[in-house]
Design a protein around this motif. Structure first.
Motif, PDB file in Angstrom:
ATOM      1  N   GLN A  58       0.646  -1.204  -0.066  1.00 14.81           N
ATOM      2  CA  GLN A  58       0.020  -0.159  -0.025  1.00 14.81           C
ATOM      3  C   GLN A  58       0.686   1.306   0.099  1.00 14.81           C
ATOM      4  OE1 GLN A  58      -2.789  -0.303   3.335  1.00 14.81           O
ATOM      5  NE2 GLN A  58      -4.425  -0.077   1.793  1.00 14.81           N
ATOM      6  N   LEU A  59       2.113   1.046   0.716  1.00 15.35           N
ATOM      7  CA  LEU A  59       2.846   2.458   0.935  1.00 15.35           C
ATOM      8  C   LEU A  59       3.535   2.653  -0.361  1.00 15.35           C
ATOM      9  CD1 LEU A  59       3.943   4.619   2.530  1.00 15.35           C
ATOM     10  CD2 LEU A  59       6.059   2.740   3.135  1.00 15.35           C
ATOM     11  N   LYS A  60       3.887   1.623  -1.247  1.00 19.12           N
ATOM     12  CA  LYS A  60       4.478   1.692  -2.468  1.00 19.12           C
ATOM     13  C   LYS A  60       3.458   2.215  -3.677  1.00 19.12           C
ATOM     14  CE  LYS A  60       6.982  -0.911  -6.135  1.00 19.12           C
ATOM     15  NZ  LYS A  60       7.213  -2.316  -6.760  1.00 19.12           N
ATOM     16  N   ALA A  61       2.303   1.818  -3.358  1.00 14.63           N
ATOM     17  CA  ALA A  61       1.279   2.254  -4.141  1.00 14.63           C
ATOM     18  C   ALA A  61       0.976   3.618  -3.908  1.00 14.63           C
ATOM     19  CB  ALA A  61      -0.196   1.414  -4.154  1.00 14.63           C
ATOM     20  N   ARG A  62       0.985   4.055  -2.830  1.00 14.64           N
ATOM     21  CA  ARG A  62       0.914   5.558  -2.539  1.00 14.64           C
ATOM     22  C   ARG A  62       1.792   6.450  -3.130  1.00 14.64           C
ATOM     23  NH1 ARG A  62      -0.542   6.185   3.456  1.00 14.64           N
ATOM     24  NH2 ARG A  62      -0.457   8.323   2.997  1.00 14.64           N
ATOM     25  N   LEU A  63       3.082   5.861  -2.799  1.00 16.95           N
ATOM     26  CA  LEU A  63       4.262   6.620  -3.388  1.00 16.95           C
ATOM     27  C   LEU A  63       4.118   6.624  -5.020  1.00 16.95           C
ATOM     28  CD1 LEU A  63       7.173   8.035  -2.990  1.00 16.95           C
ATOM     29  CD2 LEU A  63       8.131   5.618  -3.252  1.00 16.95           C
ATOM     30  N   ARG A  64       3.879   5.656  -5.613  1.00 20.46           N
ATOM     31  CA  ARG A  64       3.595   5.659  -7.053  1.00 20.46           C
ATOM     32  C   ARG A  64       2.731   6.891  -7.646  1.00 20.46           C
ATOM     33  NH1 ARG A  64       3.077   0.276  -8.376  1.00 20.46           N
ATOM     34  NH2 ARG A  64       1.234   0.493  -7.659  1.00 20.46           N
ATOM     35  N   VAL A  65       1.408   6.792  -6.936  1.00 16.61           N
ATOM     36  CA  VAL A  65       0.324   7.770  -7.004  1.00 16.61           C
ATOM     37  C   VAL A  65       1.001   9.295  -7.172  1.00 16.61           C
ATOM     38  CG1 VAL A  65      -1.781   8.415  -6.435  1.00 16.61           C
ATOM     39  CG2 VAL A  65      -1.466   6.000  -6.955  1.00 16.61           C
ATOM     40  N   GLN A  66       1.612   9.378  -5.823  1.00 15.91           N
ATOM     41  CA  GLN A  66       2.131  10.691  -5.440  1.00 15.91           C
ATOM     42  C   GLN A  66       3.167  11.363  -6.381  1.00 15.91           C
ATOM     43  OE1 GLN A  66       2.655  11.592  -1.251  1.00 15.91           O
ATOM     44  NE2 GLN A  66       4.266  12.894  -1.730  1.00 15.91           N
ATOM     45  N   ALA A  67       3.870  10.324  -6.879  1.00 15.16           N
ATOM     46  CA  ALA A  67       4.930  10.803  -7.781  1.00 15.16           C
ATOM     47  C   ALA A  67       4.401  10.924  -8.935  1.00 15.16           C
ATOM     48  CB  ALA A  67       6.049   9.348  -7.979  1.00 15.16           C
ATOM     49  N   ALA A  68       3.511  10.064  -9.603  1.00 21.35           N
ATOM     50  CA  ALA A  68       2.699  10.476 -10.748  1.00 21.35           C
ATOM     51  C   ALA A  68       2.126  11.914 -10.606  1.00 21.35           C
ATOM     52  CB  ALA A  68       1.749   9.385 -11.022  1.00 21.35           C
ATOM     53  N   MET A  69       1.625  12.243  -9.561  1.00 23.39           N
ATOM     54  CA  MET A  69       0.865  13.585  -9.543  1.00 23.39           C
ATOM     55  C   MET A  69       1.666  14.566  -9.600  1.00 23.39           C
ATOM     56  SD  MET A  69      -2.094  12.553  -6.339  1.00 23.39           S
ATOM     57  CE  MET A  69      -1.747  14.020  -5.641  1.00 23.39           C
ATOM     58  N   HIS A  70       3.254  14.409  -9.200  1.00 22.96           N
ATOM     59  CA  HIS A  70       3.964  15.267  -9.127  1.00 22.96           C
ATOM     60  C   HIS A  70       4.884  15.295 -10.332  1.00 22.96           C
ATOM     61  CE1 HIS A  70       3.672  15.414  -4.580  1.00 22.96           C
ATOM     62  NE2 HIS A  70       3.286  16.702  -5.085  1.00 22.96           N
ATOM     63  N   GLY A  71       4.442  14.468 -11.330  1.00 22.83           N
ATOM     64  CA  GLY A  71       5.331  14.041 -12.482  1.00 22.83           C
ATOM     65  C   GLY A  71       6.804  13.657 -12.271  1.00 22.83           C
ATOM     66  N   ARG A  72       7.009  13.083 -11.389  1.00 22.26           N
ATOM     67  CA  ARG A  72       8.230  12.445 -11.218  1.00 22.26           C
ATOM     68  C   ARG A  72       8.197  10.897 -11.042  1.00 22.26           C
ATOM     69  NH1 ARG A  72       9.790  17.116  -6.398  1.00 22.26           N
ATOM     70  NH2 ARG A  72       7.711  16.449  -5.729  1.00 22.26           N
ATOM     71  N   SER A  73       9.678  10.582 -11.084  1.00 26.48           N
ATOM     72  CA  SER A  73       9.749   9.057 -10.857  1.00 26.48           C
ATOM     73  C   SER A  73       9.601   8.767  -9.362  1.00 26.48           C
ATOM     74  CB  SER A  73      11.257   8.463 -11.334  1.00 26.48           C
ATOM     75  OG  SER A  73      11.996   9.124 -10.464  1.00 26.48           O
ATOM     76  N   MET A  74       9.314   7.415  -9.015  1.00 25.92           N
ATOM     77  CA  MET A  74       9.200   7.035  -7.691  1.00 25.92           C
ATOM     78  C   MET A  74      10.502   7.276  -6.926  1.00 25.92           C
ATOM     79  SD  MET A  74       6.845   3.398  -7.715  1.00 25.92           S
ATOM     80  CE  MET A  74       7.616   2.950  -6.370  1.00 25.92           C
ATOM     81  N   GLU A  75      11.471   7.198  -7.580  1.00 26.97           N
ATOM     82  CA  GLU A  75      12.643   7.334  -6.730  1.00 26.97           C
ATOM     83  C   GLU A  75      13.069   8.662  -6.403  1.00 26.97           C
ATOM     84  OE1 GLU A  75      17.367   6.668  -8.009  1.00 26.97           O
ATOM     85  OE2 GLU A  75      15.892   5.430  -8.874  1.00 26.97           O
ATOM     86  N   ASP A  76      12.665   9.573  -7.287  1.00 30.72           N
ATOM     87  CA  ASP A  76      12.775  11.099  -7.271  1.00 30.72           C
ATOM     88  C   ASP A  76      11.844  11.511  -6.105  1.00 30.72           C
ATOM     89  OD1 ASP A  76      13.936  13.335  -7.792  1.00 30.72           O
ATOM     90  OD2 ASP A  76      12.547  14.120  -9.114  1.00 30.72           O
ATOM     91  N   GLU A  77      10.570  11.035  -6.273  1.00 30.80           N
ATOM     92  CA  GLU A  77       9.624  11.422  -5.057  1.00 30.80           C
ATOM     93  C   GLU A  77      10.005  10.754  -3.786  1.00 30.80           C
ATOM     94  OE1 GLU A  77       5.924  13.171  -3.880  1.00 30.80           O
ATOM     95  OE2 GLU A  77       6.913  13.236  -5.861  1.00 30.80           O
ATOM     96  N   ALA A  78      10.482   9.854  -3.573  1.00 34.55           N
ATOM     97  CA  ALA A  78      11.123   9.341  -2.393  1.00 34.55           C
ATOM     98  C   ALA A  78      12.299  10.333  -1.749  1.00 34.55           C
ATOM     99  CB  ALA A  78      11.904   7.958  -2.277  1.00 34.55           C
ATOM    100  N   ARG A  79      13.195  10.774  -2.687  1.00 35.75           N
ATOM    101  CA  ARG A  79      14.112  11.561  -2.449  1.00 35.75           C
ATOM    102  C   ARG A  79      13.699  12.934  -1.853  1.00 35.75           C
ATOM    103  NH1 ARG A  79      17.396   9.485  -6.612  1.00 35.75           N
ATOM    104  NH2 ARG A  79      16.044  10.907  -8.054  1.00 35.75           N
TER     105      ARG A  79
END
Length: 82
Positions: free
Chosen positions: A12-33
Motif C-alpha cells: 500500500q505504501l509503495k502504491a501511494r508513493l507511485r500515485v504521489q510521484a505521478a501526481m508530481h510528474g516524477r519517478s518514484m525514486e525522485d519522489e522518495a528523495r
C-alpha cells in the motif's frame, strides 16, 4: 552520491508513493528523495519540556500578582440520615 536500498516496503505504501510521484510528474525514486529531503530539512525538536516551552513564551510578558481570597472554615457536613 550514495545509493540506498529500502526493503520490505508495504504494498500500500509503495502504491501511494507511485500515485504521489505521478501526481508530481516524477519517478518514484525522485519522489522518495524529495520526501526524505523535505522531512530532514525541518528543524529538529528542541528537546525542551512542555513546561519549559510555555515558561519561555510567557516569562517575557512579566509577572502577575494575584490576590488570593481568605480561606473560610469548613462547613459542617450535611446529615443525610434525617
Amino acid at each position: 552520491m550514495a545509493t540506498m536500498t529500502i526493503r520490505n516496503i508495504d504494498d500500500q505504501l509503495k502504491a501511494r508513493l507511485r500515485v504521489q510521484a505521478a501526481m508530481h510528474g516524477r519517478s518514484m525514486e525522485d519522489e522518495a528523495r524529495n520526501i526524505l529531503r523535505t522531512a530532514l530539512s525541518a528543524e529538529p525538536a528542541s528537546g525542551q519540556s512542555l513546561v519549559d516551552a510555555i515558561r519561555a513564551r510567557i516569562e517575557p510578558l512579566g509577572e502577575v500578582d494575584l490576590e488570593l481570597p481568605a480561606r473560610e472554615p469548613m462547613r459542617a457536613a450535611v446529615d443525610l440520615g434525617a
